[in-house]
Design a protein around this motif. Structure first.
Motif, short mmCIF file in Angstrom:
data_model
loop_
_atom_site.label_atom_id
_atom_site.label_comp_id
_atom_site.label_asym_id
_atom_site.label_seq_id
_atom_site.Cartn_x
_atom_site.Cartn_y
_atom_site.Cartn_z
N UNK A 126 0.80 -1.46 0.36
CA UNK A 126 -0.01 -0.52 0.02
C UNK A 126 1.17 1.63 0.16
N UNK A 127 0.85 1.93 -0.87
CA UNK A 127 1.27 3.37 -1.34
C UNK A 127 -0.17 4.44 -0.89
N UNK A 128 -0.08 5.84 0.33
CA UNK A 128 -1.05 6.12 0.68
C UNK A 128 -0.05 7.36 0.86
N UNK A 129 -1.03 8.83 1.06
CA UNK A 129 -0.50 10.25 0.69
C UNK A 129 -0.93 10.50 3.05
N UNK A 130 -0.08 11.63 3.78
CA UNK A 130 -0.48 11.49 4.20
C UNK A 130 -1.35 12.17 5.60
N UNK A 131 -1.58 12.03 4.22
CA UNK A 131 -3.72 12.10 5.12
C UNK A 131 -4.64 10.58 4.80
N UNK A 132 -3.89 9.64 4.18
CA UNK A 132 -3.97 8.71 4.57
C UNK A 132 -4.73 8.19 3.05
N UNK A 133 -5.07 8.98 2.03
CA UNK A 133 -5.79 8.50 1.11
C UNK A 133 -4.61 7.55 0.22
N UNK A 134 -5.14 6.39 -0.25
CA UNK A 134 -5.02 5.53 -1.31
C UNK A 134 -4.35 6.11 -2.52
N UNK A 135 -3.05 6.11 -2.87
CA UNK A 135 -1.72 6.10 -3.95
C UNK A 135 -2.32 5.33 -4.82
N UNK A 136 -1.64 4.02 -3.93
CA UNK A 136 -1.74 2.73 -5.18
C UNK A 136 -1.79 1.28 -4.12
N UNK A 137 -2.43 0.80 -4.72
CA UNK A 137 -2.78 -0.91 -3.96
C UNK A 137 -1.75 -2.12 -4.91
N UNK B 80 -10.53 6.05 3.68
CA UNK B 80 -8.61 6.49 3.33
C UNK B 80 -8.37 5.48 4.85
N UNK B 81 -6.82 5.38 4.85
CA UNK B 81 -6.25 4.66 5.56
C UNK B 81 -6.08 5.99 6.77
N UNK B 82 -6.34 4.56 8.65
CA UNK B 82 -6.22 5.28 9.87
C UNK B 82 -5.01 6.28 9.59
N UNK B 83 -5.19 6.72 10.69
CA UNK B 83 -3.65 7.85 10.71
C UNK B 83 -2.73 7.65 12.04
N UNK B 84 -1.70 7.84 11.50
CA UNK B 84 -0.83 6.91 12.78
C UNK B 84 -0.81 8.06 14.01
N UNK B 85 0.06 8.29 14.81
CA UNK B 85 -0.25 9.17 16.40
C UNK B 85 0.55 10.23 16.41
N UNK B 86 1.34 10.10 14.99
CA UNK B 86 1.38 11.54 14.78
C UNK B 86 1.04 12.22 13.93
N UNK B 87 -0.32 11.59 13.75
CA UNK B 87 -1.55 12.60 12.84
C UNK B 87 -0.96 12.25 10.98
N UNK B 88 -0.43 11.55 10.46
CA UNK B 88 0.07 11.02 9.40
C UNK B 88 -0.36 9.23 9.08
N UNK B 89 -0.59 9.97 7.79
CA UNK B 89 -0.30 8.08 7.57
C UNK B 89 1.14 7.42 7.06
N UNK B 90 1.12 6.52 7.32
CA UNK B 90 3.13 6.10 6.18
C UNK B 90 2.33 5.95 5.57
N UNK B 91 3.76 6.74 4.89
CA UNK B 91 4.12 6.76 2.77
C UNK B 91 3.93 5.27 2.25
N UNK B 92 4.12 4.35 2.57
CA UNK B 92 3.52 2.81 2.27
C UNK B 92 3.68 1.84 3.52
#
Length: 344
Positions: A286-297, A321-333
């Motif tokens: 999974x590749x997603x944006x910092x806000x959790x929106x999927x970029x590629x699967x 979108x994917x859930x955000x982490x504790x830092x308020x961002x989603x992992x890039x991949x």
């Protein structure tokens, strides 16, 4: 001695009136024959048989008795010329004797004829009675045979009607069973067709939904990619290249320890799978944006079952979108390992 007497032996004197007595006897016999011929009814012809139907036994009818034959008329004899008294007495006695004998013979003959006629009548009556009894017995036997035949025909007709009724009943029962079977088969076929149509409609709707989601995700991915490219260009103009986080497992090195559970809770409800579950495991990249929106699967490691791999990818895309982490961002991949429910 007289020579004539020596030649002829002594003979008794010839009686006078012998020829006259003979003539009288002949006349009496002729008269008696005429009387018997005309005075008595001779029955030489055989009586014709008579047919009669007698239903009840009747007492035998006594044969009618024929009246006795009338006495013969007296025969008037011409007086003979006067003769000697002694010869006249002898001739008269001889005549009376012959008349008595003729009368006796005539009476005996008449009695015999009467007895014979009576016997013939009795025999004829017996024959008629026997014929009547025989005919009555024959008619009774014919009637009994006709009644028996009629009864047999009635029984046969009744049996035929019962067999026809039973055959009709069996035919109706078979027809009802056939109609019920055809109806059940039609209902079953209709249910199968309906289920197949519903299944096809569901599959078509799911495919349309998945295609629509995929198209929407592709459009969003392209929009985010354009946005990230713009942000990257801005970053290069200021501080240089931005570092994107990478990781492995569910969170990678840039994710917190609890991020994998968040992703699992997000993706698991969206898994749609009704096939076998034994030994299926798929790793999705999974590749997603910092806000959790999927970029590629994409499928990182296939399970060997293309249908399950597609269901796993669809579940990840449906979790956008994917859930955000504790830092308020989603992992890039990151990588997500998916197994169907109930698998070992």
């Amino acid at each position: 001695m007289n020579p004539k007497q020596s030649v002829y032996p002594l003979q008794p004197p010839r009686e006078r009136g012998t020829w006259r007595a003979f003539a009288l006897a002949l006349v009496m016999h002729v008269l008696l024959g005429l009387f018997l011929y005309h005075g008595i009814q001779w029955q030489n012809s055989t009586p014709a048989g008579a047919e009669a139907e007698i239903w009840t036994e009747i007492p035998p009818t006594p044969a009618p008795r024929q009246p006795p034959a009338p006495p013969a008329p007296p025969v008037r004899v011409q007086p003979a010329p006067p003769v000697d008294q002694e010869q006249a007495d002898i001739a008269l006695q001889e005549k009376k004797r012959k008349e008595q004998e003729a009368a006796q013979r005539a009476a005996q003959l008449a009695e015999q004829q009467r007895q014979k006629a009576l016997q013939d009548q009795q025999e004829q009556a017996k024959r008629q009675e026997a014929q009547a009894r025989e005919q009555a017995a024959r008619l009774a036997a014919q009637k009994a045979a006709a009644d028996k035949l009629k009864q047999q025909q009635a029984q046969a007709q009744k049996q035929r009607e019962q067999q026809q009724a039973e055959q009709q009943k069996q035919a109706q029962l078979k027809q009802q069973q056939l109609e019920a079977q055809q109806k059940a088969e039609a209902e079953k076929k209709a249910e199968a067709e309906k289920a197949a149509e519903e299944k096809a409609a569901k599959a078509k709707a799911l495919a349309q939904q998945q295609a629509k989601q995929k198209q929407q995700l592709e459009q969003e991915r392209r929009a985010r990619l354009s946005q990230l490219q713009g942000m990257a260009a801005q970053s290069q103009g200021g501080n240089g290249l931005a570092k994107s986080g990478t990781g492995s497992g569910s969170g990678g090195t840039a994710a917190s320890p609890g991020y994998a559970d968040k992703v699992r809770r997000r993706v698991k409800p969206n898994i749609i799978w009704a096939g076998a579950t034994e030994g299926l495991e798929t790793v999705v990249s999974v590749h997603c944006a910092p806000d959790g929106q999927l970029l590629s699967v994409s499928i990182k490691k296939s399970s060997g079952n293309p249908q399950w791999d597609a269901a796993a990818a669809n579940a990840v895309n449906a979790s956008n979108p994917m859930p955000l982490d504790i830092n308020g961002k989603a992992p890039a991949s990151f990588l997500i390992t998916l197994r169907p429910a109930g698998s070992s």
